[in-house]
Design an enzyme around this catalytic site. Structure first.
Site, PDB file in Angstrom:
ATOM      1  CD  GLN A  96      -1.105  -0.281   3.717  1.00 16.10           C
ATOM      2  OE1 GLN A  96      -1.392   0.659   4.464  1.00 16.10           O
ATOM      3  NE2 GLN A  96      -1.575  -1.518   3.885  1.00 16.10           N
ATOM      4  CG  HIS A  98      -0.470   5.693   3.854  1.00 18.15           C
ATOM      5  ND1 HIS A  98      -1.547   4.850   3.850  1.00 18.15           N
ATOM      6  CD2 HIS A  98       0.448   5.117   4.673  1.00 18.15           C
ATOM      7  CE1 HIS A  98      -1.304   3.815   4.637  1.00 18.15           C
ATOM      8  NE2 HIS A  98      -0.097   3.954   5.139  1.00 18.15           N
ATOM      9  CD  GLU A 133       1.723   3.612   8.236  1.00 11.45           C
ATOM     10  OE1 GLU A 133       0.507   3.914   8.240  1.00 11.45           O
ATOM     11  OE2 GLU A 133       2.129   2.489   7.885  1.00 11.45           O
ATOM     12  CG  HIS A 262       4.241   1.070   3.564  1.00 11.69           C
ATOM     13  ND1 HIS A 262       3.744   2.221   2.991  1.00 11.69           N
ATOM     14  CD2 HIS A 262       3.363   0.759   4.568  1.00 11.69           C
ATOM     15  CE1 HIS A 262       2.644   2.600   3.610  1.00 11.69           C
ATOM     16  NE2 HIS A 262       2.378   1.712   4.570  1.00 11.69           N
ATOM     17  NE  ARG A 281      -6.468  -2.306   1.476  1.00 10.57           N
ATOM     18  CZ  ARG A 281      -7.353  -1.400   1.871  1.00 10.57           C
ATOM     19  NH1 ARG A 281      -7.982  -0.670   0.968  1.00 10.57           N
ATOM     20  NH2 ARG A 281      -7.602  -1.231   3.148  1.00 10.57           N
TER      21      ARG A 281
END
Length: 406
Positions: A96, A98, A133, A262, A281
């Protein structure tokens, strides 16, 4: 201080034992993938201030400045800007990426205007926020992160010796780096699934053979072979071969910015992110894959993953430095006879114990603990501390502290 009651998300890739072992509870036999701590509307923590369990999101909405502090509200609006999790992977998560903040706002607005239900399976943007993240390992932890240089990946594909991979290796050598990575990922994700399954199977078999040897690709091929075992025939296996394999030891961390492909493969870790659920994804999932939108968001540039180790402050706090303001992760390793440590009270905090026993005590003044109330945290238990609430921590255990980087 509020003891948090938290939700465990039962995603299929989750471990059946890791989170129960952390919490000291009996396994249910079902996967327990993520323990969420925060005020995300998908699974907000709950607190009890005398009127029964109340979602933390509602508590904050009723008095944003009182709970978060004026500086946090001014910077991020009237909501907790981060989400803390314990993540327990027994099998690979989806590959995926972001979006960045601009992409997230554009994508969310577009889907809202087109009337796509927010819970629709094909919805890409659940909110208008980005999702940088940080994952910090509690056990040995393995993941994929960032593109290798095209030349290095071409050499790996050559070593696998699979005819169906040769066209990809040729592209990786012949094009400029960004074009090569984009062209190969696009080709993999848009290929006929049945047609590419044979190549995926042959590549997986070759990876297993290399993993059993002692050559330079043994370690990474073991990871790719493991992915193929969980997702036989999935084109995402070939996409994964474009990425670095990263292994973290307990206490080490990895930061993931926007557009970086990642996947987490296995292990237990503390994850801290901006308060968002936006995921695009690339594969290794039965869920929706929007290839055009994915290709718009991915950053097609080789990156070298940087394993983060904490920087220790004079007060003993171990800080994991990241380039974002929405969150800040640190760790306190406390010993039974040590002096209590007074925490900075300018921003809201979630405190998570990952081992041993930690005592939180309301501090009576600027110089240290007073006679206020106590809260004891054991493994997997957490607490929310409002901005302006002075807390000292002591005991014999490990405490992770999630707060805002202001």
């Amino acid at each position: 201080m509020d003891l948090l009651a938290n939700t465990v998300r039962p995603y299929a890739w989750g471990s059946t034992t890791a989170i129960p072992e952390l919490l000291g509870t009996e396994p249910t036999g079902e996967p327990q993938a993520e323990l969420w701590m925060g005020a995300h509307p998908g699974a907000p923590s709950r607190v009890d201030r005398g009127g029964g369990d109340t979602p933390l999101s509602e508590v904050i909405a009723a008095d944003p400045e009182g709970e978060l502090g004026a500086a946090t509200v001014e910077a991020f609006g009237p909501r907790l800007p981060f989400l803390l999790k314990v993540l327990a992977a027994a099998s690979p998560l989806s590959l995926q990426v972001h979006p960045d903040l601009v992409q997230a706002k554009e994508g969310f607005t577009d889907e809202e205007e087109r009337g796509v239900p927010v819970d629709a399976p094909h919805r890409n943007y659940r909110d208008a926020n980005h999702k940088p993240e940080l994952i910090c390992a509690l056990t040995p932890f393995t993941g994929l992160c960032g593109f290798r240089t095209p030349g290095a990946t071409a050499a790996l594909l050559d070593a696998l010796g699979v005819d169906g991979l040769k066209p990809y290796a040729d592209i990786l050598r012949a094009r400029p780096e960004d074009e090569a990575l984009s062209e190969v990922l696009t080709a993999v994700l848009t290929a006929d699934r049945d047609a590419v399954a044979e190549t995926v199977g042959a590549a997986a078999g070759a990876a297993r053979r290399l993993a059993d040897g002692d050559g330079p690709y043994a370690g990474v091929c073991a990871a790719y072979a493991g992915i193929a075992d969980h997702y036989p025939g999935d084109p995402g296996v070939l996409a994964a071969m474009l990425l670095h394999v990263v292994r973290l030891e307990p206490g080490e961390a990895l930061y993931l910015g926007a557009g970086v492909p990642h996947a987490y493969l296995d292990g237990l870790g503390v994850e801290l992110m901006a308060n968002s659920d936006n995921v695009l994804r690339c594969g290794l999932t039965p869920k929706h894959v929007d290839v055009p939108e994915l290709l718009r968001v991915v950053r097609f540039e080789p990156t070298e993953p940087e394993v983060l180790r904490p920087r220790t402050t004079p007060g003993g706090e171990e800080v994991y430095a990241t380039p974002v303001d929405e969150f800040r992760l640190s760790r306190h390793v406390l010993v039974p006879e040590g002096e209590p440590r007074l925490l900075d009270d300018r921003t809201p905090q979630i405190l998570l114990c990952t081992g041993g026993e930690v005592v939180l005590r309301e501090a009576g003044g600027p110089d240290g603990p007073g006679g206020g109330s106590e809260l004891v945290l054991t493994g997997g238990r957490s607490a929310f501390v409002r901005a302006g609430e002075r807390v000292a921590v002591s005991g014999g255990g490990t405490l992770f502290r999630a707060t805002v980087a202001l």
